[in-house]
Design a protein around this motif. Structure first.
Motif, mmCIF file in Angstrom:
data_model
loop_
_atom_site.group_PDB
_atom_site.id
_atom_site.type_symbol
_atom_site.label_atom_id
_atom_site.label_comp_id
_atom_site.label_asym_id
_atom_site.label_seq_id
_atom_site.Cartn_x
_atom_site.Cartn_y
_atom_site.Cartn_z
ATOM 1 N N HIS A 141 -16.343 -35.363 57.506
ATOM 2 C CA HIS A 141 -15.240 -35.168 58.441
ATOM 3 C C HIS A 141 -14.266 -34.185 57.811
ATOM 4 C CE1 HIS A 141 -16.583 -38.632 60.760
ATOM 5 N NE2 HIS A 141 -16.815 -39.186 59.589
ATOM 6 N N ALA A 142 -13.750 -33.259 58.604
ATOM 7 C CA ALA A 142 -12.742 -32.316 58.128
ATOM 8 C C ALA A 142 -11.393 -32.708 58.717
ATOM 9 C CB ALA A 142 -13.111 -30.898 58.538
ATOM 10 N N GLY A 198 -14.302 -36.215 49.691
ATOM 11 C CA GLY A 198 -15.169 -35.197 49.126
ATOM 12 C C GLY A 198 -14.342 -34.148 48.405
ATOM 13 N N LEU A 199 -13.343 -33.602 49.143
ATOM 14 C CA LEU A 199 -12.571 -32.488 48.612
ATOM 15 C C LEU A 199 -11.241 -32.394 49.345
ATOM 16 C CD1 LEU A 199 -12.895 -29.568 47.034
ATOM 17 C CD2 LEU A 199 -13.320 -28.759 49.335
ATOM 18 N N TRP A 258 -13.976 -35.118 54.055
ATOM 19 C CA TRP A 258 -14.139 -36.540 53.744
ATOM 20 C C TRP A 258 -15.604 -36.936 53.798
ATOM 21 C CZ3 TRP A 258 -10.151 -39.288 51.937
ATOM 22 C CH2 TRP A 258 -8.858 -38.822 52.191
ATOM 23 N N ASN A 259 -16.007 -37.752 52.844
ATOM 24 C CA ASN A 259 -17.346 -38.349 52.872
ATOM 25 C C ASN A 259 -17.385 -39.584 53.750
ATOM 26 O OD1 ASN A 259 -18.974 -36.689 51.211
ATOM 27 N ND2 ASN A 259 -17.901 -37.459 49.416
ATOM 28 N N LEU A 289 -20.950 -34.626 49.067
ATOM 29 C CA LEU A 289 -20.885 -34.067 50.421
ATOM 30 C C LEU A 289 -22.292 -33.645 50.849
ATOM 31 C CD1 LEU A 289 -17.641 -31.901 50.148
ATOM 32 C CD2 LEU A 289 -17.997 -33.830 51.718
ATOM 33 N N PRO A 290 -22.722 -34.057 52.034
ATOM 34 C CA PRO A 290 -24.074 -33.718 52.471
ATOM 35 C C PRO A 290 -24.225 -32.216 52.702
ATOM 36 C CG PRO A 290 -22.871 -34.811 54.240
ATOM 37 C CD PRO A 290 -21.999 -34.838 53.023
#
Length: 194
Positions: A2-3, A37-38, A62-63, A188-189
């Protein structure tokens, strides 16, 4: 994936060193945030990289939804709300993520490009092209990473990329990277997200 991003427009006479100092003091707090994630702590400064505005605008990958919700509801976000007011938070569903050719380099700038998903577009084809575009962007010299995501409530595509040195020749708004928290970046995928 998700961003997420929120943007804080700042007055033209705002001392941007306040933002730099805030990030230097507080940025480390998300360095081990569960589900993140970042996070890139981003700033646009009037006259730098062609920016017409002063703005603080962190961008997140987001993971997990749980990690994102914990950030928003369990206090970390409240500090920003207390200092600047509650901003509108944009969220996009992940389409693609790729590590770049300069993945091991610290990012200097970020580029965010938002564009509408054209009315009448074949959605599968459009999204597949966004995935291919993300791969091509990550393959460029100096790219640290590239991601694409979509907001289906507004049918908006966002492309986000980090770069190891100055602004690349790619469309979008250029942000200075002040700090990066990446506790789950390796998780992160990669590639297409469906």
């Amino acid at each position: 994936m998700h961003a997420m991003q929120y943007e804080l427009p700042l007055p033209a006479d705002y001392d941007m060193d306040i933002v730099r100092d805030r990030v230097a003091r507080l940025g480390h707090r998300l360095d081990d945030w569960e589900g993140l994630g970042l996070k890139t702590y981003l700033m646009r400064e009037r006259g730098t990289h062609g920016s017409p505005v002063d703005q603080y605008g962190p961008f997140y990958l987001w993971n997990t939804v749980e990690g994102m919700n914990s950030f928003l509801w369990d206090g970390a976000f409240q500090g920003l709300v207390g200092d600047f007011g509650r901003p509108r938070v944009h969220q996009w569903t992940g389409l693609a993520y790729e590590e770049g050719r300069a993945a091991d380099s610290p990012p200097a700038v970020a580029v965010r490009h938002r564009a509408p998903v054209p009315e009448g577009a074949a959605l599968g084809e459009f999204m597949a092209e966004a995935v291919d575009g993300t791969r091509r962007l990550a393959g460029r010299d100096g790219a640290v990473l590239a991601a694409a995501a979509v907001d289906t409530s507004r049918w908006e595509l966002v492309r986000f990329s980090l770069w190891a040195r100055g602004a690349p020749d790619t469309p979008g708004e250029v942000f200075q990277v002040l700090h990066t928290s990446a506790p789950g970046r390796k998780a992160l995928p990669r590639g297409r997200q469906w």
